[in-house]
Design a protein around this motif. Sequence first.
Motif, PDB file in Angstrom:
ATOM      1  N   SER A   1       4.906  -0.966  10.894  1.00  0.00           N
ATOM      2  CA  SER A   1       3.866  -1.965  10.686  1.00  0.00           C
ATOM      3  C   SER A   1       4.162  -3.291  11.372  1.00  0.00           C
ATOM      4  O   SER A   1       3.292  -4.147  11.414  1.00  0.00           O
ATOM      5  CB  SER A   1       3.636  -2.193   9.190  1.00  0.00           C
TER       6      SER A   1
ATOM      7  N   VAL B   1      -0.545  -1.530   9.061  1.00  0.00           N
ATOM      8  CA  VAL B   1      -0.443  -1.589   7.596  1.00  0.00           C
ATOM      9  C   VAL B   1      -1.577  -0.765   6.978  1.00  0.00           C
ATOM     10  O   VAL B   1      -1.373  -0.008   6.028  1.00  0.00           O
ATOM     11  CB  VAL B   1      -0.468  -3.053   7.096  1.00  0.00           C
ATOM     12  N   ARG B   2      -2.755  -0.898   7.541  1.00  0.00           N
ATOM     13  CA  ARG B   2      -3.914  -0.121   7.047  1.00  0.00           C
ATOM     14  C   ARG B   2      -3.697   1.379   7.265  1.00  0.00           C
ATOM     15  O   ARG B   2      -4.024   2.192   6.402  1.00  0.00           O
ATOM     16  CB  ARG B   2      -5.160  -0.608   7.767  1.00  0.00           C
TER      17      ARG B   2
ATOM     18  N   ARG C   1       3.010 -11.418   7.678  1.00  0.00           N
ATOM     19  CA  ARG C   1       2.961 -11.163   6.230  1.00  0.00           C
ATOM     20  C   ARG C   1       1.534 -11.126   5.696  1.00  0.00           C
ATOM     21  O   ARG C   1       1.263 -10.436   4.716  1.00  0.00           O
ATOM     22  CB  ARG C   1       3.780 -12.214   5.490  1.00  0.00           C
ATOM     23  N   ARG C   2       0.614 -11.864   6.326  1.00  0.00           N
ATOM     24  CA  ARG C   2      -0.782 -11.875   5.840  1.00  0.00           C
ATOM     25  C   ARG C   2      -1.377 -10.476   5.726  1.00  0.00           C
ATOM     26  O   ARG C   2      -1.978 -10.156   4.708  1.00  0.00           O
ATOM     27  CB  ARG C   2      -1.644 -12.768   6.717  1.00  0.00           C
TER      28      ARG C   2
ATOM     29  N   GLY D   1       0.254  -7.726   5.378  1.00  0.00           N
ATOM     30  CA  GLY D   1       1.051  -6.881   4.486  1.00  0.00           C
ATOM     31  C   GLY D   1       2.369  -6.395   5.029  1.00  0.00           C
ATOM     32  O   GLY D   1       3.007  -5.558   4.412  1.00  0.00           O
ATOM     33  N   CYS D   2       2.831  -6.874   6.170  1.00  0.00           N
ATOM     34  CA  CYS D   2       4.154  -6.498   6.669  1.00  0.00           C
ATOM     35  C   CYS D   2       5.205  -7.062   5.727  1.00  0.00           C
ATOM     36  O   CYS D   2       5.153  -8.223   5.352  1.00  0.00           O
ATOM     37  CB  CYS D   2       4.393  -7.043   8.079  1.00  0.00           C
ATOM     38  N   ARG D   3       6.140  -6.211   5.351  1.00  0.00           N
ATOM     39  CA  ARG D   3       7.199  -6.632   4.425  1.00  0.00           C
ATOM     40  C   ARG D   3       8.548  -6.183   4.973  1.00  0.00           C
ATOM     41  O   ARG D   3       8.669  -5.143   5.592  1.00  0.00           O
ATOM     42  CB  ARG D   3       6.986  -6.011   3.038  1.00  0.00           C
TER      43      ARG D   3
END
Length: 129
Positions: A64, A77-78, A122-123, A125-127
């Motif tokens: 991601s 991410v999706r 990060r917006r 959803g990358c973590r």
Amino acid sequence: MSAVHTTEAAGGTPKTAEVAVIGGGVIGLSIAFHLAEAGVRTVLLERDALGSGASRATADVVRSYFAGNPISSALAVRSLAAYHDFPERPGTALHLRHVGYLVLFTEPGQIEEFERDLPAQRRPGCRWN
């Protein structure tokens, strides 16, 4: 919408469809699935085994984080969420093995660039752990 005419094959390919999707790689399969789910009469045409072409070359790799490209990261991410939802939709379990991903910096400027890019990554959803 006019029908697309195809040749009937031994495998039961329909003679008509609203949409013909050419190629059974990851993109063709996704398009055909979503069209069929939406009620569009769809036929998928693939000359070899499903997922055997270029899509096979990247099988088992889903990431991601795309440095400097938060749009690609958001799409990834999706896509990862779709992998996790696969047992419910379309209803087949997929083997998804979680492994690490290493980003190696060789120059101090790369670290600064990474840290500037973090909020945009990060917006969607990358973590990182």
